[in-house]
Design a protein around this motif. Structure first.
Motif, PDB file in Angstrom:
ATOM      1  N   ALA A   1       0.415 -54.908 -23.193  1.00 33.04           N
ATOM      2  CA  ALA A   1      -1.012 -55.090 -23.443  1.00 33.04           C
ATOM      3  C   ALA A   1      -1.810 -54.405 -22.359  1.00 33.04           C
ATOM      4  O   ALA A   1      -1.518 -54.496 -21.183  1.00 33.04           O
ATOM      5  CB  ALA A   1      -1.337 -56.582 -23.473  1.00 33.04           C
ATOM      6  N   GLY A   2      -2.843 -53.687 -22.787  1.00 36.07           N
ATOM      7  CA  GLY A   2      -3.733 -53.061 -21.843  1.00 36.07           C
ATOM      8  C   GLY A   2      -3.184 -51.816 -21.205  1.00 36.07           C
ATOM      9  O   GLY A   2      -3.730 -51.318 -20.225  1.00 36.07           O
ATOM     10  N   LYS A   3      -2.091 -51.260 -21.716  1.00 38.97           N
ATOM     11  CA  LYS A   3      -1.532 -50.037 -21.136  1.00 38.97           C
ATOM     12  C   LYS A   3      -2.543 -48.914 -21.266  1.00 38.97           C
ATOM     13  O   LYS A   3      -2.991 -48.569 -22.342  1.00 38.97           O
ATOM     14  CB  LYS A   3      -0.233 -49.656 -21.874  1.00 38.97           C
ATOM     15  N   ALA A   4      -2.917 -48.345 -20.152  1.00 34.40           N
ATOM     16  CA  ALA A   4      -3.993 -47.351 -20.179  1.00 34.40           C
ATOM     17  C   ALA A   4      -3.498 -46.025 -20.695  1.00 34.40           C
ATOM     18  O   ALA A   4      -2.503 -45.493 -20.222  1.00 34.40           O
ATOM     19  CB  ALA A   4      -4.568 -47.189 -18.776  1.00 34.40           C
TER      20      ALA A   4
ATOM     21  N   THR B   1       1.377 -48.239 -28.717  1.00 32.79           N
ATOM     22  CA  THR B   1       2.184 -48.415 -29.915  1.00 32.79           C
ATOM     23  C   THR B   1       2.189 -49.876 -30.346  1.00 32.79           C
ATOM     24  O   THR B   1       2.291 -50.773 -29.511  1.00 32.79           O
ATOM     25  CB  THR B   1       3.640 -47.972 -29.654  1.00 32.79           C
ATOM     26  N   VAL B   2       2.056 -50.093 -31.647  1.00 31.18           N
ATOM     27  CA  VAL B   2       2.149 -51.437 -32.214  1.00 31.18           C
ATOM     28  C   VAL B   2       3.233 -51.426 -33.279  1.00 31.18           C
ATOM     29  O   VAL B   2       3.275 -50.531 -34.124  1.00 31.18           O
ATOM     30  CB  VAL B   2       0.806 -51.899 -32.824  1.00 31.18           C
ATOM     31  N   SER B   3       4.113 -52.431 -33.243  1.00 34.81           N
ATOM     32  CA  SER B   3       5.171 -52.559 -34.250  1.00 34.81           C
ATOM     33  C   SER B   3       4.772 -53.602 -35.284  1.00 34.81           C
ATOM     34  O   SER B   3       4.166 -54.629 -34.948  1.00 34.81           O
ATOM     35  CB  SER B   3       6.492 -52.955 -33.582  1.00 34.81           C
TER      36      SER B   3
ATOM     37  N   ALA C   1       5.920 -58.705 -24.226  1.00 30.81           N
ATOM     38  CA  ALA C   1       5.277 -57.527 -23.638  1.00 30.81           C
ATOM     39  C   ALA C   1       5.090 -56.435 -24.681  1.00 30.81           C
ATOM     40  O   ALA C   1       4.318 -55.501 -24.472  1.00 30.81           O
ATOM     41  CB  ALA C   1       6.111 -56.991 -22.476  1.00 30.81           C
ATOM     42  N   ARG C   2       5.775 -56.556 -25.812  1.00 29.64           N
ATOM     43  CA  ARG C   2       5.624 -55.591 -26.893  1.00 29.64           C
ATOM     44  C   ARG C   2       4.545 -56.073 -27.851  1.00 29.64           C
ATOM     45  O   ARG C   2       4.438 -57.268 -28.146  1.00 29.64           O
ATOM     46  CB  ARG C   2       6.939 -55.405 -27.644  1.00 29.64           C
TER      47      ARG C   2
ATOM     48  N   ALA D   1      -3.965 -61.027 -28.488  1.00 24.51           N
ATOM     49  CA  ALA D   1      -2.587 -61.511 -28.412  1.00 24.51           C
ATOM     50  C   ALA D   1      -1.660 -60.310 -28.472  1.00 24.51           C
ATOM     51  O   ALA D   1      -2.014 -59.270 -29.033  1.00 24.51           O
ATOM     52  CB  ALA D   1      -2.280 -62.479 -29.553  1.00 24.51           C
ATOM     53  N   THR D   2      -0.474 -60.440 -27.911  1.00 17.04           N
ATOM     54  CA  THR D   2       0.508 -59.365 -28.005  1.00 17.04           C
ATOM     55  C   THR D   2       1.485 -59.609 -29.150  1.00 17.04           C
ATOM     56  O   THR D   2       2.208 -58.698 -29.545  1.00 17.04           O
ATOM     57  CB  THR D   2       1.304 -59.235 -26.693  1.00 17.04           C
TER      58      THR D   2
END
Length: 342
Positions: free
Chosen positions: A6-9, A154-156, A165-166, A327-328
């Motif tokens: 989450a929040g990965k720049a 990326t979202v799965s 964390a994904r 939410a992640t």
């Protein structure tokens, strides 16, 4: 933090040619030549550069060569099928969610193939997409390296990762498989077979849920599983239903991994004077539009396919806009539709 954190720049960058050159121990010019004109470098140099590319997950950025901006306004969605209504509904949801943000959708059909997913991702990453939507959790090592190297948000979709964390949006395939099996057990069925086809990760997780429930009831028997890698069709469902009735003495219920197979199973029973559910109960998965209109109508799991696509794309767009995701792990749940076939 992982690529899906989450929040990965996005501004943290992707694997660069300079990093490839440094890892290979050559100049940037030599690294570039090894990739674009491999005949002009020695075999040893080319091998070192290719090894560095593999380790870093480096993909040439074609768009960056032409544009100063790193934003393409493109989102990539990889799905395993364009003929399966499950995934067309997911794509409809994605399209609606990204339209307001003026993003364009680039769709790739992996055909349930790791090799095809690798090829598509390698090609699409060269267009420098802003974000990626994936319809699975498991990937080949090469796909994982490319995603890590790209550092693209990326979202799965479709299932939920245990690793929070994904970024994942969907429902627990395992819990859904277990819920259907427990429903059949509650109705008094004991010799419950599981029929699976295609054997993608979603089918395998549903099968795990079936096993979990059967073991909890003290009734699990591996002989009750019929699993084939063939593409799922109505005709295959009829064929596998025949196999179940011919080879599994006393089977009183059949849980099909999807509605296509279950439709075929019901048609087979109708043609061979097998009463459903009098002689054998039949259940499916995904609640396709025809399932409510079968005779008898099909008991199945209703999955929120459109919402999965919409919520996953919305989560990704929020991330690209610099907004913290709410939410992640977004669990949209499922609904068991009990109908006449059980």
């Amino acid at each position: 933090m992982s690529r899906n954190g989450a929040g990965k720049a996005r501004g943290s960058g992707r694997a660069t040619l300079e990093e490839v050159a440094g890892l290979a121990g050559v100049s940037i010019m030599t690294a570039s030549r090894a990739l674009s004109q491999p005949r002009l470098v020695s075999d040893a140099t080319r091998a070192k550069v290719e090894q560095a590319v593999a380790e870093l997950g480096y993909v040439p950025n074609r768009a960056a060569r032409a544009l100063a901006s790193s934003q393409s306004r493109v989102i990539v969605a990889l799905v395993p099928s364009l003929s399966n209504v499950v995934f067309t509904a997911v794509l409809d949801g994605i399209q609606d969610a990204i339209a307001e943000g003026q993003y364009q959708l680039l769709i790739g059909n992996t055909h349930y193939s790791d090799a095809e997913e690798e090829k598509l991702l390698r090609t699409y990453l060269q267009s420098n997409p802003d974000g990626i939507l994936l319809s699975s959790l498991a990937h080949s090592p090469e796909v994982t390296r490319m995603l890590d190297g790209s550092r693209i948000p990326t979202v799965s979709m479709m299932d939920l990762a245990d690793d929070t964390a994904r970024l994942t949006v969907g429902f627990s395939q395992l819990d859904a498989g277990s819920a259907m099996t427990r429903h059949l057990l509650a109705r008094g069925y004991r010799r419950i077979a599981f029929i699976g086809a295609q054997l993608d990760e979603r089918t395998l997780r549903r099968a795990d849920g079936y096993r979990q429930a059967m073991r909890a009831a003290g009734l699990y028997d591996p002989a009750l599983e019929i699993m084939v890698p063939d593409p799922s069709t109505i005709a295959l469902g009829a064929e596998l239903m025949q196999r179940a009735l011919d080879t599994l003495p006393g089977v009183d219920a059949v849980f099909c991994c999807n509605d296509d197979l279950a439709h075929g199973a019901i048609y087979y029973c109708q043609r061979h004077d097998v009463k459903v559910p009098g002689d054998v109960a039949i259940a499916g998965f995904n609640d396709l539009p025809a399932s409510a209109w079968m005779v008898p109508s099909l008991t199945t799991i209703d999955t929120p396919r459109y919402r999965i696509g919409y919520e996953a794309a919305t989560l990704l767009v929020d991330l690209l806009a610099g907004r913290e995701p709410r939410a992640t792990r977004v669990d949209l749940g499922f609904t068991l539709r009990e109908r006449e076939s059980t």
